[in-house]
Write a protein that holds these residues in place. Structure first.
Motif, PDB file in Angstrom:
ATOM      1  N   ALA A 185      -4.541  17.645   8.984  1.00 51.98           N
ATOM      2  CA  ALA A 185      -4.096  19.038   9.657  1.00 51.98           C
ATOM      3  C   ALA A 185      -2.912  18.717  10.620  1.00 51.98           C
ATOM      4  CB  ALA A 185      -5.168  19.709  10.554  1.00 51.98           C
ATOM      5  N   VAL A 186      -2.067  19.930  10.663  1.00 50.14           N
ATOM      6  CA  VAL A 186      -0.680  20.016  11.256  1.00 50.14           C
ATOM      7  C   VAL A 186      -1.038  19.971  12.591  1.00 50.14           C
ATOM      8  CG1 VAL A 186      -0.531  22.436  11.190  1.00 50.14           C
ATOM      9  CG2 VAL A 186       1.678  21.131  11.369  1.00 50.14           C
ATOM     10  N   SER A 187      -0.187  19.375  13.793  1.00 48.03           N
ATOM     11  CA  SER A 187      -0.426  19.341  15.018  1.00 48.03           C
ATOM     12  C   SER A 187       0.214  20.375  15.529  1.00 48.03           C
ATOM     13  CB  SER A 187      -0.198  18.098  15.515  1.00 48.03           C
ATOM     14  OG  SER A 187       1.445  17.798  15.271  1.00 48.03           O
ATOM     15  N   ASP A 188       0.264  20.561  16.791  1.00 48.10           N
ATOM     16  CA  ASP A 188       1.098  21.657  17.412  1.00 48.10           C
ATOM     17  C   ASP A 188       2.353  21.555  17.477  1.00 48.10           C
ATOM     18  OD1 ASP A 188      -1.358  22.889  18.130  1.00 48.10           O
ATOM     19  OD2 ASP A 188      -1.684  22.177  20.021  1.00 48.10           O
ATOM     20  N   GLU A 189       2.957  20.105  17.393  1.00 51.86           N
ATOM     21  CA  GLU A 189       4.057  19.656  17.351  1.00 51.86           C
ATOM     22  C   GLU A 189       4.923  20.161  16.269  1.00 51.86           C
ATOM     23  OE1 GLU A 189       1.807  17.935  18.529  1.00 51.86           O
ATOM     24  OE2 GLU A 189       2.343  18.165  20.583  1.00 51.86           O
ATOM     25  N   GLY A 190       4.176  20.591  14.924  1.00 53.16           N
ATOM     26  CA  GLY A 190       4.912  20.894  13.579  1.00 53.16           C
ATOM     27  C   GLY A 190       4.626  19.627  12.684  1.00 53.16           C
ATOM     28  N   ILE A 191       4.995  19.973  11.513  1.00 55.56           N
ATOM     29  CA  ILE A 191       4.946  19.121  10.294  1.00 55.56           C
ATOM     30  C   ILE A 191       5.462  17.715  10.495  1.00 55.56           C
ATOM     31  CG2 ILE A 191       5.104  18.625   7.779  1.00 55.56           C
ATOM     32  CD1 ILE A 191       5.084  21.443   7.392  1.00 55.56           C
ATOM     33  N   SER A 192       6.745  17.481  10.991  1.00 50.06           N
ATOM     34  CA  SER A 192       7.412  16.249  11.188  1.00 50.06           C
ATOM     35  C   SER A 192       6.851  15.314  12.124  1.00 50.06           C
ATOM     36  CB  SER A 192       9.047  16.638  11.619  1.00 50.06           C
ATOM     37  OG  SER A 192       9.769  17.467  10.878  1.00 50.06           O
ATOM     38  N   GLU A 193       6.417  15.785  13.194  1.00 49.18           N
ATOM     39  CA  GLU A 193       5.807  15.053  14.272  1.00 49.18           C
ATOM     40  C   GLU A 193       4.253  14.679  13.777  1.00 49.18           C
ATOM     41  OE1 GLU A 193       4.803  12.769  17.035  1.00 49.18           O
ATOM     42  OE2 GLU A 193       6.740  13.396  16.852  1.00 49.18           O
ATOM     43  N   THR A 194       3.754  15.611  12.994  1.00 49.16           N
ATOM     44  CA  THR A 194       2.544  15.106  12.377  1.00 49.16           C
ATOM     45  C   THR A 194       2.557  13.930  11.455  1.00 49.16           C
ATOM     46  OG1 THR A 194       1.566  17.464  12.353  1.00 49.16           O
ATOM     47  CG2 THR A 194       0.561  16.052  10.980  1.00 49.16           C
ATOM     48  N   LEU A 195       3.741  13.964  10.592  1.00 50.31           N
ATOM     49  CA  LEU A 195       4.164  12.971   9.573  1.00 50.31           C
ATOM     50  C   LEU A 195       4.281  11.690  10.511  1.00 50.31           C
ATOM     51  CD1 LEU A 195       5.813  14.598   6.788  1.00 50.31           C
ATOM     52  CD2 LEU A 195       3.855  13.768   6.584  1.00 50.31           C
ATOM     53  N   SER A 220       0.904  -1.129  -0.013  1.00 49.99           N
ATOM     54  CA  SER A 220      -0.031  -0.052  -0.026  1.00 49.99           C
ATOM     55  C   SER A 220       1.074   1.210   0.018  1.00 49.99           C
ATOM     56  CB  SER A 220      -0.827  -0.137   1.251  1.00 49.99           C
ATOM     57  OG  SER A 220      -0.124   0.206   2.362  1.00 49.99           O
ATOM     58  N   VAL A 221       0.378   2.094  -0.651  1.00 45.98           N
ATOM     59  CA  VAL A 221       1.229   3.624  -0.790  1.00 45.98           C
ATOM     60  C   VAL A 221      -0.130   4.661  -0.469  1.00 45.98           C
ATOM     61  CG1 VAL A 221       2.259   5.178  -2.047  1.00 45.98           C
ATOM     62  CG2 VAL A 221       2.781   2.775  -2.524  1.00 45.98           C
ATOM     63  N   THR A 222       0.319   5.549   0.510  1.00 47.35           N
ATOM     64  CA  THR A 222      -0.704   6.493   1.005  1.00 47.35           C
ATOM     65  C   THR A 222       0.023   7.892   0.818  1.00 47.35           C
ATOM     66  OG1 THR A 222      -1.353   5.294   2.762  1.00 47.35           O
ATOM     67  CG2 THR A 222      -1.769   7.719   3.007  1.00 47.35           C
ATOM     68  N   VAL A 223      -0.407   8.749  -0.043  1.00 51.01           N
ATOM     69  CA  VAL A 223       0.150  10.130  -0.302  1.00 51.01           C
ATOM     70  C   VAL A 223      -0.572  11.167   0.719  1.00 51.01           C
ATOM     71  CG1 VAL A 223       0.167  11.997  -1.825  1.00 51.01           C
ATOM     72  CG2 VAL A 223       0.161   9.697  -2.752  1.00 51.01           C
ATOM     73  N   VAL A 224       0.353  11.770   1.530  1.00 52.17           N
ATOM     74  CA  VAL A 224      -0.085  12.510   2.762  1.00 52.17           C
ATOM     75  C   VAL A 224       0.390  13.984   2.497  1.00 52.17           C
ATOM     76  CG1 VAL A 224       0.249  12.796   5.111  1.00 52.17           C
ATOM     77  CG2 VAL A 224       0.141  10.407   4.370  1.00 52.17           C
ATOM     78  N   VAL A 225      -0.807  14.704   2.346  1.00 49.53           N
ATOM     79  CA  VAL A 225      -0.316  16.314   2.567  1.00 49.53           C
ATOM     80  C   VAL A 225      -0.637  16.783   4.014  1.00 49.53           C
ATOM     81  CG1 VAL A 225      -1.099  18.693   1.467  1.00 49.53           C
ATOM     82  CG2 VAL A 225      -0.942  16.485   0.135  1.00 49.53           C
ATOM     83  N   VAL A 226       0.166  17.370   4.564  1.00 52.48           N
ATOM     84  CA  VAL A 226      -0.022  18.110   5.923  1.00 52.48           C
ATOM     85  C   VAL A 226      -0.390  19.621   5.577  1.00 52.48           C
ATOM     86  CG1 VAL A 226       1.081  18.755   7.938  1.00 52.48           C
ATOM     87  CG2 VAL A 226       1.673  16.523   6.918  1.00 52.48           C
ATOM     88  N   ASP A 227      -1.400  19.972   6.176  1.00 45.82           N
ATOM     89  CA  ASP A 227      -2.132  21.148   5.961  1.00 45.82           C
ATOM     90  C   ASP A 227      -1.693  22.139   7.240  1.00 45.82           C
ATOM     91  OD1 ASP A 227      -3.399  23.692   5.429  1.00 45.82           O
ATOM     92  OD2 ASP A 227      -5.352  22.879   5.451  1.00 45.82           O
ATOM     93  N   ASP A 228      -0.587  23.025   6.782  1.00 44.84           N
ATOM     94  CA  ASP A 228      -0.077  23.924   7.988  1.00 44.84           C
ATOM     95  C   ASP A 228      -0.787  25.307   7.662  1.00 44.84           C
ATOM     96  OD1 ASP A 228       1.160  24.839   5.798  1.00 44.84           O
ATOM     97  OD2 ASP A 228       3.132  24.709   6.348  1.00 44.84           O
ATOM     98  N   GLY A 229      -1.855  25.491   6.890  1.00 42.50           N
ATOM     99  CA  GLY A 229      -2.352  26.691   6.723  1.00 42.50           C
ATOM    100  C   GLY A 229      -2.050  27.491   5.503  1.00 42.50           C
ATOM    101  N   ASP A 230      -0.716  26.822   4.939  1.00 39.85           N
ATOM    102  CA  ASP A 230      -0.370  27.414   3.609  1.00 39.85           C
ATOM    103  C   ASP A 230      -0.464  26.300   2.551  1.00 39.85           C
ATOM    104  OD1 ASP A 230       0.382  29.898   4.887  1.00 39.85           O
ATOM    105  OD2 ASP A 230       1.906  29.026   5.757  1.00 39.85           O
ATOM    106  N   ALA A 231      -0.712  25.330   2.944  1.00 38.43           N
ATOM    107  CA  ALA A 231      -0.883  24.164   1.812  1.00 38.43           C
ATOM    108  C   ALA A 231      -1.447  24.612   0.576  1.00 38.43           C
ATOM    109  CB  ALA A 231      -1.362  23.087   2.511  1.00 38.43           C
ATOM    110  N   GLN A 232      -0.850  24.523  -0.696  1.00 38.42           N
ATOM    111  CA  GLN A 232      -1.432  24.615  -1.947  1.00 38.42           C
ATOM    112  C   GLN A 232      -1.743  23.423  -2.524  1.00 38.42           C
ATOM    113  OE1 GLN A 232      -2.161  28.155  -2.770  1.00 38.42           O
ATOM    114  NE2 GLN A 232      -1.545  28.469  -0.756  1.00 38.42           N
TER     115      GLN A 232
END
Length: 282
Positions: A226-236, A191-203
């Motif tokens: 949605a991005v967590s309070d810990e940031g993009i890296s921790e969200t991923l 399986s392959v999942t494409v993940v976009v993290v929306d930090d408010g600026d995601a296009q």
């Protein structure tokens, strides 16, 4: 991925890289090229001035030679122990794991670039504070000069890599190259999942990349989180843990290196902190 370069340094990180390479090579019937990179002791001589006499220079070279011999002995012992456990073939062949060991004495880390360019990927342990600059230098040189993907072992040490893959997608050229370079693994994945993290600026949205992957026969899905309070890296990281992901595909330094150095960034976090294996490409 058939030809896997595993640089060795004669330290604790060597076994982690070899074990990760085993999981990838077994899944793809690949060959592990374990290469011990050793610095020429003469390169350790500082720019001598009046304060250095011939005896002092000789002592520096002798100490460097002794360190080189210790590291070679450690690397060979690690490779032998790994070889006994993994039981690779000595000769490459279809559908089977094979391996070889060589040592190269020369400039470190620049000596890795030529070998990285002819391998399908370079596999290393991630850097630790006690590693000094050599492992980080090898990773950086392979990433920026090798033209091939670099895979870093996760801190949890998992070696079953390539079954459940996450693509960290932000629409950048670096992310696109990472996807292109990882296509053989994506095609072999369960399986392959494409993940976009929306930090408010995601296009970006995952849909167009998912469409391309589906056309290739890849079992791909997409999600925006949605991005967590810990940031993009921790969200991923959290999403990887939740979905039992074993490999994250990431475009390296899609922001400038200066910005990532000053403000922090996903690439630097991946180099040091990721719990699962990460494939980096530029």
């Amino acid at each position: 991925m058939k030809r896997l370069l595993v640089p060795l340094l004669g330290d604790a990180g060597d076994r982690a890289a070899l074990d990760l390479g085993t999981g990838i090579a077994r899944r793809n019937g690949g060959h592990i090229e374990a290469v011990l990179f050793l610095r020429d002791p003469n390169d350790m001589i500082p720019l001598v001035g009046d304060g250095f006499n011939a005896g002092m220079v000789d002592s520096i070279v002798e100490a460097g030679q002794a360190q080189l011999e210790e590291r070679e002995a450690a690397a060979r012992a690690t490779f032998a122990a790994w070889q006994e456990a993994a039981a690779p073939s000595l000769e490459p062949g279809p559908g089977r794991l094979s391996a070889s060991f060589t040592s190269v004495t020369g400039p470190v880390p620049n000596g890795i670039a030529r070998q990285a360019r002819t391998a399908d990927m370079t596999i290393l342990a991630r850097t630790e504070p006690e590693d000094g600059q050599e492992r980080g230098g090898l990773i950086e040189t392979a990433m920026f000069e090798g033209g091939r993907p670099v895979v870093l072992a996760g801190s949890t040490g998992g070696v079953e890599v390539g079954r459940r893959i996450m693509i960290a997608w932000n629409g950048s050229a670096e992310a696109a190259r990472a996807v292109s370079m990882s296509m053989p693994m994506l095609q072999a994945a369960d399986s392959v999942t494409v993940v976009v993290v929306d930090d408010g600026d995601a296009q970006e949205a995952p849909d167009e990349l998912v469409r391309t992957l589906l056309l290739w026969g890849i079992a791909a899905t997409g999600v925006t989180i949605a991005v967590s309070d810990e940031g993009i890296s921790e969200t991923l990281e959290a999403e990887a843990r939740r979905t039992d992901t074993d490999l994250i595909v990431l475009g390296a330094y899609s922001h400038s290196r200066i910005r990532e150095f000053v403000m922090g960034g996903v690439t630097d976090d991946a180099l040091h902190d990721a719990s699962v294996a990460v494939l980096l490409a530029r």
